[in-house]
Motif scaffolding. Sequence first.
Motif, PDB file in Angstrom:
ATOM      1  N   GLN A  51     154.505 -21.049  80.398  1.00 52.24           N
ATOM      2  CA  GLN A  51     155.376 -19.902  80.150  1.00 52.24           C
ATOM      3  C   GLN A  51     155.325 -18.996  81.374  1.00 52.24           C
ATOM      4  N   PRO A  52     156.197 -19.266  82.363  1.00 55.63           N
ATOM      5  CA  PRO A  52     156.170 -18.472  83.593  1.00 55.63           C
ATOM      6  C   PRO A  52     156.393 -16.977  83.329  1.00 55.63           C
ATOM      7  N   ILE A  53     155.823 -16.168  84.208  1.00 61.77           N
ATOM      8  CA  ILE A  53     155.926 -14.713  84.109  1.00 61.77           C
ATOM      9  C   ILE A  53     156.869 -14.235  85.208  1.00 61.77           C
ATOM     10  N   GLU A  54     157.894 -13.498  84.821  1.00 60.05           N
ATOM     11  CA  GLU A  54     158.806 -12.932  85.821  1.00 60.05           C
ATOM     12  C   GLU A  54     158.103 -11.813  86.570  1.00 60.05           C
ATOM     13  N   THR A  55     158.317 -11.771  87.909  1.00 63.38           N
ATOM     14  CA  THR A  55     157.691 -10.750  88.752  1.00 63.38           C
ATOM     15  C   THR A  55     158.751 -10.088  89.644  1.00 63.38           C
ATOM     16  N   PRO A  56     159.667  -9.336  89.030  1.00 60.23           N
ATOM     17  CA  PRO A  56     160.689  -8.656  89.833  1.00 60.23           C
ATOM     18  C   PRO A  56     160.058  -7.532  90.662  1.00 60.23           C
ATOM     19  N   ASP A  57     160.695  -7.236  91.774  1.00 61.66           N
ATOM     20  CA  ASP A  57     160.233  -6.105  92.575  1.00 61.66           C
ATOM     21  C   ASP A  57     161.422  -5.386  93.178  1.00 61.66           C
ATOM     22  N   MET A  58     161.197  -4.177  93.653  1.00 56.94           N
ATOM     23  CA  MET A  58     162.273  -3.333  94.176  1.00 56.94           C
ATOM     24  C   MET A  58     162.820  -3.826  95.508  1.00 56.94           C
ATOM     25  N   GLY A  59     162.108  -4.717  96.183  1.00 58.17           N
ATOM     26  CA  GLY A  59     162.516  -5.172  97.496  1.00 58.17           C
ATOM     27  C   GLY A  59     163.523  -6.301  97.484  1.00 58.17           C
ATOM     28  N   SER A  60     163.877  -6.848  96.283  1.00 60.74           N
ATOM     29  CA  SER A  60     164.760  -7.999  96.241  1.00 60.74           C
ATOM     30  C   SER A  60     165.528  -8.032  94.924  1.00 60.74           C
ATOM     31  N   THR A  61     166.732  -8.608  94.984  1.00 62.53           N
ATOM     32  CA  THR A  61     167.487  -8.822  93.745  1.00 62.53           C
ATOM     33  C   THR A  61     167.142 -10.177  93.122  1.00 62.53           C
ATOM     34  N   PHE A  62     166.309 -10.931  93.821  1.00 61.79           N
ATOM     35  CA  PHE A  62     165.851 -12.211  93.281  1.00 61.79           C
ATOM     36  C   PHE A  62     164.609 -11.969  92.433  1.00 61.79           C
ATOM     37  N   VAL A  63     164.592 -12.507  91.223  1.00 60.02           N
ATOM     38  CA  VAL A  63     163.438 -12.359  90.337  1.00 60.02           C
ATOM     39  C   VAL A  63     162.553 -13.601  90.489  1.00 60.02           C
ATOM     40  N   SER A  64     161.423 -13.404  91.150  1.00 60.51           N
ATOM     41  CA  SER A  64     160.484 -14.510  91.330  1.00 60.51           C
ATOM     42  C   SER A  64     159.635 -14.667  90.067  1.00 60.51           C
ATOM     43  N   LYS A  65     158.895 -15.767  90.027  1.00 59.25           N
ATOM     44  CA  LYS A  65     158.032 -16.032  88.877  1.00 59.25           C
ATOM     45  C   LYS A  65     156.695 -16.552  89.365  1.00 59.25           C
ATOM     46  N   ILE A  66     155.686 -16.314  88.542  1.00 61.44           N
ATOM     47  CA  ILE A  66     154.369 -16.897  88.751  1.00 61.44           C
ATOM     48  C   ILE A  66     154.005 -17.683  87.495  1.00 61.44           C
ATOM     49  N   GLY A  67     153.048 -18.599  87.643  1.00 59.08           N
ATOM     50  CA  GLY A  67     152.621 -19.374  86.486  1.00 59.08           C
ATOM     51  C   GLY A  67     151.972 -18.480  85.443  1.00 59.08           C
ATOM     52  N   GLY A  68     152.257 -18.768  84.186  1.00 55.44           N
ATOM     53  CA  GLY A  68     151.690 -18.008  83.085  1.00 55.44           C
ATOM     54  C   GLY A  68     150.810 -18.882  82.218  1.00 55.44           C
ATOM     55  N   ASP A  69     150.805 -18.565  80.939  1.00 46.91           N
ATOM     56  CA  ASP A  69     149.978 -19.309  79.991  1.00 46.91           C
ATOM     57  C   ASP A  69     150.515 -20.712  79.756  1.00 46.91           C
ATOM     58  N   ASP A  70     149.578 -21.641  79.567  1.00 49.60           N
ATOM     59  CA  ASP A  70     149.933 -23.000  79.177  1.00 49.60           C
ATOM     60  C   ASP A  70     149.839 -23.117  77.658  1.00 49.60           C
ATOM     61  N   SER A  71     150.657 -23.982  77.095  1.00 46.14           N
ATOM     62  CA  SER A  71     150.544 -24.308  75.674  1.00 46.14           C
ATOM     63  C   SER A  71     151.036 -25.737  75.494  1.00 46.14           C
ATOM     64  N   ALA A  72     150.652 -26.316  74.387  1.00 47.05           N
ATOM     65  CA  ALA A  72     151.096 -27.672  74.079  1.00 47.05           C
ATOM     66  C   ALA A  72     152.425 -27.600  73.346  1.00 47.05           C
ATOM     67  N   SER A  73     153.282 -28.540  73.635  1.00 48.19           N
ATOM     68  CA  SER A  73     154.558 -28.607  72.921  1.00 48.19           C
ATOM     69  C   SER A  73     154.304 -29.010  71.476  1.00 48.19           C
ATOM     70  N   ASP A  74     155.258 -28.717  70.597  1.00 49.56           N
ATOM     71  CA  ASP A  74     155.161 -29.187  69.219  1.00 49.56           C
ATOM     72  C   ASP A  74     155.111 -30.710  69.274  1.00 49.56           C
ATOM     73  N   SER A  75     154.141 -31.289  68.591  1.00 49.65           N
ATOM     74  CA  SER A  75     153.891 -32.719  68.732  1.00 49.65           C
ATOM     75  C   SER A  75     153.844 -33.416  67.385  1.00 49.65           C
ATOM     76  N   SER A  76     154.458 -34.593  67.336  1.00 53.76           N
ATOM     77  CA  SER A  76     154.449 -35.372  66.094  1.00 53.76           C
ATOM     78  C   SER A  76     154.557 -36.859  66.412  1.00 53.76           C
ATOM     79  N   LEU A  77     154.172 -37.637  65.415  1.00 54.08           N
ATOM     80  CA  LEU A  77     154.352 -39.080  65.438  1.00 54.08           C
ATOM     81  C   LEU A  77     155.061 -39.455  64.154  1.00 54.08           C
ATOM     82  N   THR A  78     156.090 -40.286  64.271  1.00 55.20           N
ATOM     83  CA  THR A  78     156.788 -40.779  63.095  1.00 55.20           C
ATOM     84  C   THR A  78     156.414 -42.244  62.917  1.00 55.20           C
ATOM     85  N   PHE A  79     155.939 -42.560  61.718  1.00 56.13           N
ATOM     86  CA  PHE A  79     155.439 -43.891  61.401  1.00 56.13           C
ATOM     87  C   PHE A  79     156.369 -44.593  60.425  1.00 56.13           C
TER      88      PHE A  79
END
Length: 157
Positions: A51-79
Amino acid sequence: MARFNRKEHTRIKFLPTIASTALLPTRAEITAGTDYTDQIAAVDGWSIENQPIETPDMGSTFVSKIGGDDSASDSSLTFYEDVTADDIETDLAKGTDGYIAIFSKGDVAAAKGLDVFPVTVVSNTKGYSTDNEAAKITVQFTVTDRPAMNQTVPAMT
């Protein structure tokens, strides 16, 4: 590069226990698990999402991002459901804790690609349909801790 089809190589096993805090199962723990590969009709999830974190700043109109928290995707097995046996319903009942081990290149000693997910079963549901298809059961899992990805498969004993 040797390409391959996952359907002929990948093995998916449920392991009841793993002693290693690094989530690297021993050969005995793998042997004590259940290989469900041939009963699986569909695989969903089993990946890490960030879940990247937006890191906007006053020096640019481009909104950069840094890495955020990791999580596992919803996971299933169908049998595929068995008309007489109820292994999936009992062995993977709601509340069951364990580990899903995915051997992406097969259960072959020294192969890379063993992913281990610590899990709890949160639902075990039969699918009902009037369509012309085999009866199925979907087991949904929560990944309870950071999985160990791309490990080396332990040697056969």
